[in-house]
Scaffold this motif. Structure first.
Motif, mmCIF file in Angstrom:
data_model
loop_
_atom_site.group_PDB
_atom_site.id
_atom_site.type_symbol
_atom_site.label_atom_id
_atom_site.label_comp_id
_atom_site.label_asym_id
_atom_site.label_seq_id
_atom_site.Cartn_x
_atom_site.Cartn_y
_atom_site.Cartn_z
ATOM 1 N N SER A 1 0.815 -1.212 0.000
ATOM 2 C CA SER A 1 0.000 0.000 0.000
ATOM 3 C C SER A 1 0.849 1.263 0.000
ATOM 4 C CB SER A 1 -0.950 0.008 1.201
ATOM 5 O OG SER A 1 -0.233 0.083 2.414
ATOM 6 N N LYS A 2 2.144 1.107 0.295
ATOM 7 C CA LYS A 2 3.032 2.274 0.368
ATOM 8 C C LYS A 2 4.408 1.894 -0.169
ATOM 9 C CE LYS A 2 1.465 3.767 4.923
ATOM 10 N NZ LYS A 2 2.036 3.914 6.259
ATOM 11 N N LEU B 1 8.066 0.942 -1.360
ATOM 12 C CA LEU B 1 8.702 0.152 -2.422
ATOM 13 C C LEU B 1 7.774 -0.928 -2.975
ATOM 14 C CD1 LEU B 1 12.248 -0.227 -0.783
ATOM 15 C CD2 LEU B 1 11.408 1.558 -2.329
ATOM 16 N N ARG C 1 -2.033 -4.341 5.676
ATOM 17 C CA ARG C 1 -2.939 -4.465 6.824
ATOM 18 C C ARG C 1 -3.957 -3.341 6.862
ATOM 19 N NH1 ARG C 1 1.929 -4.444 10.861
ATOM 20 N NH2 ARG C 1 2.253 -2.718 9.409
ATOM 21 N N GLY C 2 -3.549 -2.155 6.488
ATOM 22 C CA GLY C 2 -4.427 -0.982 6.616
ATOM 23 C C GLY C 2 -5.307 -0.811 5.384
ATOM 24 N N ASP D 1 -2.380 -9.581 6.807
ATOM 25 C CA ASP D 1 -1.087 -9.408 7.472
ATOM 26 C C ASP D 1 -0.187 -10.529 6.987
ATOM 27 O OD1 ASP D 1 1.113 -9.466 9.143
ATOM 28 O OD2 ASP D 1 -0.041 -8.990 10.953
ATOM 29 N N VAL D 2 0.803 -10.171 6.208
ATOM 30 C CA VAL D 2 1.618 -11.185 5.528
ATOM 31 C C VAL D 2 2.454 -12.022 6.514
ATOM 32 C CG1 VAL D 2 3.715 -9.849 5.007
ATOM 33 C CG2 VAL D 2 2.833 -11.466 3.337
ATOM 34 N N ALA E 1 7.675 -7.120 2.985
ATOM 35 C CA ALA E 1 7.067 -7.004 4.311
ATOM 36 C C ALA E 1 7.664 -5.780 4.981
ATOM 37 C CB ALA E 1 7.344 -8.254 5.147
ATOM 38 N N THR F 1 14.363 -6.775 -0.351
ATOM 39 C CA THR F 1 15.136 -7.012 0.878
ATOM 40 C C THR F 1 15.831 -5.720 1.302
ATOM 41 O OG1 THR F 1 17.022 -7.808 -0.422
ATOM 42 C CG2 THR F 1 15.424 -9.465 0.336
ATOM 43 N N ARG G 1 17.595 -11.007 6.431
ATOM 44 C CA ARG G 1 17.655 -10.865 4.969
ATOM 45 C C ARG G 1 18.792 -11.690 4.361
ATOM 46 N NH1 ARG G 1 13.915 -6.903 4.222
ATOM 47 N NH2 ARG G 1 13.848 -5.162 5.675
ATOM 48 N N HIS H 1 15.797 4.831 0.157
ATOM 49 C CA HIS H 1 14.760 5.357 -0.732
ATOM 50 C C HIS H 1 13.794 6.214 0.070
ATOM 51 C CE1 HIS H 1 16.232 2.416 -3.629
ATOM 52 N NE2 HIS H 1 15.522 3.043 -4.548
ATOM 53 N N THR I 1 10.754 6.832 1.347
ATOM 54 C CA THR I 1 9.453 6.219 1.669
ATOM 55 C C THR I 1 9.032 6.653 3.078
ATOM 56 O OG1 THR I 1 10.397 4.266 2.714
ATOM 57 C CG2 THR I 1 10.066 4.150 0.329
ATOM 58 N N ARG J 1 8.623 4.812 5.635
ATOM 59 C CA ARG J 1 9.433 4.146 6.662
ATOM 60 C C ARG J 1 10.697 4.950 6.947
ATOM 61 N NH1 ARG J 1 11.586 -0.551 9.149
ATOM 62 N NH2 ARG J 1 13.742 -0.957 8.643
ATOM 63 N N VAL J 2 11.350 5.380 5.865
ATOM 64 C CA VAL J 2 12.606 6.115 6.031
ATOM 65 C C VAL J 2 12.336 7.475 6.678
ATOM 66 C CG1 VAL J 2 14.425 7.284 4.716
ATOM 67 C CG2 VAL J 2 13.851 4.891 4.243
#
Ligand code: NAP
Length: 249
Positions: free
Chosen positions: A16-17, A19, A39-40, A64-65, A92, A142, A160, A189, A191, A193-194
């Motif tokens: 959903s976001k 990468l 999940r969202g 949820d993977v 993930a 990864t 990883r 990258h 994103t 998360r970063v």
């Protein structure tokens, strides 16, 4: 260049976001039919909407993977909806930061589950459909930590590299079936998360002197690894890191 995958069915997890989403968009731009999960619900709907603007058929599934049953469930849903699964992009969420001596057992096991075992489950579930058609592409998102450990991300490093060893082994087993197995190994990258790890703002995402990649470019590299002309590329961990990795391997 025609990547030769128009009409192929791609399952992209955690998409959903960031990468994962960029990979799903790139595959859709190449004419793939795409299944995405996260999940969202809200983010997933937003990603599905963007993918839909390419003209591609898209199915968005809340899941949820890391749930042990999720990979097989997602593959079954993909086959049920689109008739096959030709391409799997396994992604993930990343594990939390931590130095080597600061990682408790529970965190190690959670990282192994999310960033290693989940990917193996996905591949195991998808291979029968790929074997039926004599064609398959498996690409795991990864980190460049498979080539050069990141001191503050011990959990990511161990989970990883373990997946990398599994993928290398599986690639040799699956090549004769027309199935490739590769890793796309991102460096930094831009994103969510970063941004979250680095204080929130886009400007904060890249530190001084650091180069930062565009997720859309990363997605296109994933699409290439999943393409027809990449049929002889297997067992590769391809860094997409702006030359951040310094080792020679
Ligand atoms: P992101 O922007 O945080 O996006 C993560 C995506 O994964 C979201 O769509 C999220 O949606 C989904 N997700 C997370 N956990 C999930 C779960 N258990 N089940 C299903 N979906 C899940 O992250 P990113 O930066 O794109 O990173 C993707 C992967 O690449 C991570 O493993 C990360 O560690 C790795 N990586 C990233 C970079 C980078 O610079 N961005 C560099 C190296 C490695 P929900 O939260 O709604 O589930």
């Amino acid at each position: 260049m025609d990547l030769g995958i128009s009409g192929r069915v791609a399952l992209v997890t955690a998409a959903s976001k960031g990468l994962g989403r960029a990979s799903a968009v790139a595959l859709a731009e190449e004419g793939c039919r795409v299944v995405i999960c996260a999940r969202g619900e809200e983010g997933l709907a937003d990603a599905a909407q963007e993918i839909g603007t390419t003209g591609a058929d898209v199915l968005a599934v809340v899941d949820d993977v890391t749930d042990p049953e999720a990979p097989a469930r997602l593959v079954a849903t993909t086959v049920e909806h689109f008739g096959s699964v030709d391409i799997v992009v396994g992604n993930a969420g990343g594990p939390p930061p931590g130095r080597a001596l600061d990682v408790p057992d529970e965190a190690l096991l959670a990282a192994f589950n999310a960033n290693m075992v989940t990917s193996v489950r996905l591949a195991r579930a998808a291979v029968p459909s790929m074997r039926e058609r004599g064609w398959g592409r498996i690409c795991f998102i990864t980190s460049y930590s498979v080539k050069q450990p990141i001191p503050t991300l011990a959990l990511s490093n161990v989970a990883r590299t373990s997946l990398w060893a599994w993928a290398k082994t599986a690639a040799a087993d699956l090549f004769a079936d027309g199935i490739t197995v590769n890793l796309a190994a991102p460096g930094l990258h831009d994103t969510d998360r970063v941004r979250a790890l680095r204080g929130g703002s886009p400007a904060a995402a890249a530190g001084a002197g650091e180069a930062i990649g565009d997720p859309r470019d990363f997605g296109r590299v994933v699409a290439f690894l999943c393409s027809e002309p990449a049929k002889f590329v297997s067992g590769v961990a391809l860094q997409v890191d702006g030359a951040a990795t310094l080792g020679l391997l």
